[in-house]
Write a protein that holds these residues in place. Structure first.
Motif, PDB file in Angstrom:
ATOM      1  N   PHE A 115      -5.756  31.542   8.665  1.00 11.32           N
ATOM      2  CA  PHE A 115      -6.135  32.878   9.128  1.00 11.32           C
ATOM      3  C   PHE A 115      -4.910  33.708   9.526  1.00 11.32           C
ATOM      4  O   PHE A 115      -4.899  34.925   9.394  1.00 11.32           O
ATOM      5  N   GLY A 116      -3.893  32.995  10.017  1.00 10.00           N
ATOM      6  CA  GLY A 116      -2.654  33.691  10.382  1.00 10.00           C
ATOM      7  C   GLY A 116      -2.021  34.351   9.162  1.00 10.00           C
ATOM      8  O   GLY A 116      -1.691  35.544   9.178  1.00 10.00           O
ATOM      9  N   LEU A 117      -1.886  33.581   8.082  1.00 14.69           N
ATOM     10  CA  LEU A 117      -1.263  34.108   6.862  1.00 14.69           C
ATOM     11  C   LEU A 117      -2.126  35.207   6.240  1.00 14.69           C
ATOM     12  O   LEU A 117      -1.621  36.251   5.805  1.00 14.69           O
ATOM     13  N   GLY A 140      -4.214  37.157   7.820  1.00  9.27           N
ATOM     14  CA  GLY A 140      -4.086  38.357   8.670  1.00  9.27           C
ATOM     15  C   GLY A 140      -2.760  39.047   8.422  1.00  9.27           C
ATOM     16  O   GLY A 140      -2.686  40.285   8.351  1.00  9.27           O
ATOM     17  N   LEU A 141      -1.707  38.243   8.258  1.00 11.00           N
ATOM     18  CA  LEU A 141      -0.366  38.797   8.021  1.00 11.00           C
ATOM     19  C   LEU A 141      -0.340  39.620   6.724  1.00 11.00           C
ATOM     20  O   LEU A 141       0.104  40.765   6.710  1.00 11.00           O
ATOM     21  N   SER A 196      -2.761  42.728   6.994  1.00 12.82           N
ATOM     22  CA  SER A 196      -2.252  43.797   7.883  1.00 12.82           C
ATOM     23  C   SER A 196      -1.034  44.463   7.250  1.00 12.82           C
ATOM     24  O   SER A 196      -0.857  45.680   7.357  1.00 12.82           O
ATOM     25  N   PHE A 197      -0.227  43.674   6.538  1.00 12.06           N
ATOM     26  CA  PHE A 197       0.925  44.279   5.864  1.00 12.06           C
ATOM     27  C   PHE A 197       0.453  45.207   4.735  1.00 12.06           C
ATOM     28  O   PHE A 197       0.971  46.316   4.575  1.00 12.06           O
ATOM     29  N   PHE A 249       2.184  34.102  14.111  1.00 12.83           N
ATOM     30  CA  PHE A 249       1.534  35.103  13.269  1.00 12.83           C
ATOM     31  C   PHE A 249       1.040  36.295  14.095  1.00 12.83           C
ATOM     32  O   PHE A 249       1.130  37.440  13.668  1.00 12.83           O
ATOM     33  N   GLU A 250       0.511  35.959  15.300  1.00 13.80           N
ATOM     34  CA  GLU A 250      -0.083  37.029  16.118  1.00 13.80           C
ATOM     35  C   GLU A 250       0.923  38.139  16.375  1.00 13.80           C
ATOM     36  O   GLU A 250       0.606  39.328  16.280  1.00 13.80           O
ATOM     37  N   VAL A 309       3.620  39.030  14.681  1.00  9.94           N
ATOM     38  CA  VAL A 309       3.928  39.831  13.486  1.00  9.94           C
ATOM     39  C   VAL A 309       2.753  40.758  13.153  1.00  9.94           C
ATOM     40  O   VAL A 309       2.940  41.937  12.853  1.00  9.94           O
ATOM     41  N   ILE A 310       1.536  40.204  13.247  1.00 12.10           N
ATOM     42  CA  ILE A 310       0.355  41.030  12.937  1.00 12.10           C
ATOM     43  C   ILE A 310       0.262  42.201  13.927  1.00 12.10           C
ATOM     44  O   ILE A 310      -0.001  43.338  13.534  1.00 12.10           O
ATOM     45  N   PHE A 345       2.647  44.832  12.898  1.00 11.31           N
ATOM     46  CA  PHE A 345       2.144  45.582  11.730  1.00 11.31           C
ATOM     47  C   PHE A 345       1.048  46.563  12.137  1.00 11.31           C
ATOM     48  O   PHE A 345       1.053  47.725  11.713  1.00 11.31           O
ATOM     49  N   VAL A 346       0.120  46.072  12.976  1.00  6.62           N
ATOM     50  CA  VAL A 346      -1.000  46.944  13.393  1.00  6.62           C
ATOM     51  C   VAL A 346      -0.455  48.119  14.203  1.00  6.62           C
ATOM     52  O   VAL A 346      -0.847  49.273  13.991  1.00  6.62           O
ATOM     53  N   THR A 384       1.194  50.552  11.926  1.00  2.00           N
ATOM     54  CA  THR A 384       0.177  51.288  11.164  1.00  2.00           C
ATOM     55  C   THR A 384      -0.417  52.406  12.028  1.00  2.00           C
ATOM     56  O   THR A 384      -0.508  53.561  11.584  1.00  2.00           O
TER      57      THR A 384
END
Lengths: 478, 351
Positions: free
Chosen positions: A391-393, A395-396, A399-400, B4-5, B7-8, B11-12, B15
């Protein structure tokens, strides 16, 4: 540590590394395109294209427009091409063995007669049945060629053989060109005194939903239908960011078959369009570049960000799927034909950067995405999936993707702002949010099907049914 | 460990920031547009008054309202006013255009342009040069002249155009020292600028034809061609043997415009040593300057392989003389492919 977990770790980190490299390249492309667009807009603010319109030294150009069963709109389309502002021009319509009444309609509408014309067969093609010219002086720029059916590449090659000018502009006959499109397209050929500009591409935009009258674009609107709107966003991203950045690097491999200009001498020396591939537009650019690299002559392929050409996008998943399937096959075929250049320093940037980029991130990306997804599903069935990572990848990447699309919309707003209303921008932003979940998976799947079809030696073009952009009763699509 | 959190979230956040910026930009643009509309009409009134005024420079200034005078300290208003002035100046001439220059001088707008001329950003510099040129500001000659060989191509191009705009053919002396190549595009622009002026036997072209800069020679050849400088005939004929293909090409085309009875012979002698492109140029030139005596040589050239060249040769023969085609038809091979089809096409063209 079990062998399963070792395999799992390798797979996991390979996918992660690939994703990070891909996203980094996109970041670079996005930022790099800003520099190029900014410079272009500054330069453009100085440019008075009228100087070129009236100049006897303006490069001579032939528009080549293949037509197959275009009877419904061919008269209007040709009228639109004849109205383009450019002096030293001929418009060559190639009727590629249409089964409908395209030719008869053209003969009647433009008062054509079959003329004695020697076709200089510099490139081998299917037989030409006749070359038609108009008796009316106002249509003196028009040449209509009737030939046996041989596909788009073959029709374009006939156009090259017929052309009497120095540059060829290859377009889809149903495209709507801006009035000054050729003036803008011609300028790069004159600008560079140290390098030979062998080809120039222009931005293609989606015409669905726009108001078209008498073959001219009157008002730009955002398409109301779902698929054309998705493609609008996709085209903005691809043309405004991707191609501008590659053009600045002088590493552009693709000029869209819907609208591009080429140095005829080089195109002929390279043998013209290859009819063995369905990606003939990309293949010609790659071959011309390869030719120049092998001759060790300085050259460049230029690209201009102005929206110059408007085209109708597929409105159904079926037609869109065929188009993307064909694009995937075209890419693979082109890469195969020129595999000699892969990481070959002899070809400079072309061999060391452009080709590997296309191989790893245009050709392999959908395959890796698809295979990666299947692996995760299989691992999930065996209880091996690291859900945090999955889910991390996901989401990454999502979102990108959304961030990159929003960046493209921002660039569009800051530069051309074609869809100026708040409401339209909002709709484009919603499109950017939805795209990774609906449109993108479909495009990936079509690409996978393209790979499978190629493996099974299916090389059909795939019929592209269009609704037409101008109809008197219903001027807008959707 | 992969976060990951984090980086996400980045990005958010990026955005959302871009979306907020986009809407703020559109909102402020809309606001600005309505404000600019008012300023634009204010500037229009001022320009209209200037165009229709009957002032003589130095005697009586063009009247300004207090509001407009105050507004001149506003950089945005000034920028709108200058844009309007420049676009009006491009489209009118005569006394009305002189009045616009008068207004420009009266408002001392050249001082702002001079400031931008010193900018380290090429874009500002080029705009300033363009503005000073359009407004006929000869006082800045030295500064602009120095920029004619600037390393930035846009600054260089604008400076060259401006010098020509201000000093006509005399301004072309920048060619004496031009070290950078002058692109085809720039040459078209300069020639267009010159087309509005009377040539009055301008000097210097013989020097440019000897330049070490290939593009300067090419441009010199175009000048000779456009202004029919017959006295330079010998120099042009010498350039037909130049090692650079581009120069030979332009020299061939130029010789056609200043030809004499001997030119076609010179071109025919050169033919065998030329590239395909230049052979076609020679054949095309002979369409206008060739004689009946040249036809046998042209018929001999039909032995060559290139069909495009053959088509040009046949067209030239047909243009030189009506008997040319008849002579050609008696040529052995004229009834064989491709010559038969080429002759048919040219015959159809001649009707």
């Amino acid at each position: 540590m079990s062998w399963q977990s070792i395999v799992l770790d390798i797979l996991t980190y390979a996918i992660l590394t690939y994703s990070v490299v891909l996203l980094s390249i996109y970041v670079f492309i996005g930022l790099y395109s800003i520099v190029e667009i900014r410079e272009y807009l500054f330069k453009n603010s100085f440019t008075d294209y009228r100087a070129l319109a009236g100049a006897s030294q303006a490069p001579s150009m032939s528009i080549l427009a293949p037509a197959y069963n275009e009877g419904a709109n061919v008269i209007e389309n040709v009228r639109s091409l004849l109205s383009i502002h450019y002096n030293n021009l001929e418009v060559i319509i190639i009727n590629d063995g249409s089964k409908d009444d395209s030719l008869e309609k053209l003969i009647a509408a433009y008062d054509l007669y079959k003329s004695d014309f020697f076709v200089n067969e510099q490139i081998s093609t299917k037989a030409v049945r006749g070359v038609y010219k108009s008796r009316a002086k106002k249509y003196r720029k028009l040449i209509v060629v009737d030939k046996e059916n041989g596909g788009k590449a073959d029709a374009l090659n006939v156009g090259i053989n017929i052309s009497q000018k120095d540059y060829i502009v290859c377009i889809d006959v149903d495209c709507i060109l801006e009035q000054n499109a050729l003036l803008k397209l011609a300028k790069p050929f004159l600008e560079n005194a140290n390098k030979r500009v062998i080809a120039t591409g222009g931005v293609i935009r989606i015409a669905n939903g726009c108001t078209i009258e008498d073959g001219r674009l009157v008002k730009v609107n955002l398409p109301k239908s779902f698929l054309p709107r998705m493609q609008t966003l996709e085209y903005i991203r691809a043309f405004l960011l991707g191609r501008m950045a590659w053009s600045r690097l002088n590493g552009l491999l693709l000029i869209s078959g819907a609208f591009g200009a080429f140095d005829k001498e080089i195109a002929v020396k390279c043998g013209g369009y290859d009819h063995k591939t369905v990606g003939e537009d990309m293949e010609l650019v790659v071959r011309m570049r390869r030719y120049m690299e092998e001759l060790k002559q300085p050259y460049s392929v230029s690209f201009i960000p102005d929206p110059l050409c408007w085209t109708e996008a597929p409105v159904s998943f079926k037609i869109l799927g065929r188009q993307r399937n064909r694009w995937a096959r075209g890419t693979i075929e082109t890469l195969r034909m020129h595999k000699k250049m892969f990481f070959n320093p002899k070809y400079g940037l072309l061999g060391m950067l452009s080709y590997p980029y296309w191989f790893f991130f245009e050709y392999l990306a959908p395959i890796i995405e698809f295979v990666g997804l299947i692996c995760f599903v299989v691992m999930a069935l065996f209880g091996l999936t690291n859900w945090y990572f999955f889910f991390g990848l996901l989401g990454l990447v999502f979102s990108f993707g959304i961030m990159y699309s929003v960046f493209a919309i921002l660039m569009e707003v800051l530069t051309y702002n074609q869809y100026g209303r708040f409401r339209d921008i909002l709709r484009l932003l919603i499109t950017a949010l939805v795209e990774p979940f609906v449109f993108h998976p479909f495009v990936v799947w079509s690409s996978i099907k393209g790979n499978i079809d190629l493996y099974q030696n299916k090389n059909s073009w795939g019929e592209m049914t269009r609704q037409g952009l101008t109809t008197p009763k219903k001027p807008k699509l959707n | 460990m992969i976060y990951f959190e984090v980086v996400i979230i980045v990005f958010v956040f990026t955005t959302i920031s871009m979306i907020v910026f986009m809407f703020l930009y559109l909102y402020s643009k809309k606001k600005k547009e309505s404000r600019y509309k008012k300023w634009k009409s204010q500037a229009d009134i001022l320009i209209r008054n200037a165009i229709f005024s009957h002032q003589i420079e130095g005697v009586k200034p063009i009247p300004l309202t207090i509001r407009t005078a105050k507004m001149l300290s506003n950089a945005n208003f000034r920028s709108i006013l200058i844009d309007q002035l420049l676009s009006a100046k491009k489209n009118i001439s005569g006394t009305a255009a002189d009045n616009l220059v008068y207004l420009y001088n009266q408002l001392r707008l050249d001082h702002y342009a001079a400031k931008r001329l010193r900018s380290r950003y090429w874009h500002f510099k080029a705009i300033a040069i363009q503005e000073l040129g359009l407004m006929g500001q000869k006082n800045y000659l030295n500064k602009i002249y120095r920029s004619t060989n600037d390393k930035n191509d846009l600054v260089r191009m604008e400076a060259q155009i401006t010098i020509v705009k201000l000093y006509g053919f005399e301004g072309l002396r920048f060619l004496d020292v031009a070290t950078y190549a002058i692109s085809e595009w720039q040459q078209i622009k300069i020639l267009k600028e010159l087309s509005h002026l009377s040539p009055d036997n301008f000097s210097g072209v013989e020097k440019w034809l000897n330049s070490t800069n290939v593009s300067v020679i090419v441009f010199g050849l175009k000048l000779v061609r456009n202004y029919h400088r017959f006295e330079l005939y010998n120099q042009i004929i010498d350039l037909i043997d130049h090692p650079e293909e581009t120069i030979r090409f332009e020299a061939i085309r130029t010789s056609e415009k200043i030809y004499n009875a001997n030119t076609s012979k010179v071109l025919l002698e050169r033919y065998q040593h030329e590239t395909l492109k230049n052979r076609i140029a020679i054949v095309k030139s002979l369409q206008n300057i060739g004689y009946n005596d040249d036809i046998p040589s042209l018929i001999e050239f039909l032995e060559e392989d290139d069909n495009e060249l053959k088509r040009h040769i046949v067209r030239t023969i047909a243009n030189i003389s009506p008997e040319g085609l008849a002579q050609l038809e008696s040529f052995l091979g004229s009834n064989r492919y491709p010559l038969n089809l080429i002759i048919d096409q040219i015959k159809a063209e001649m009707i």
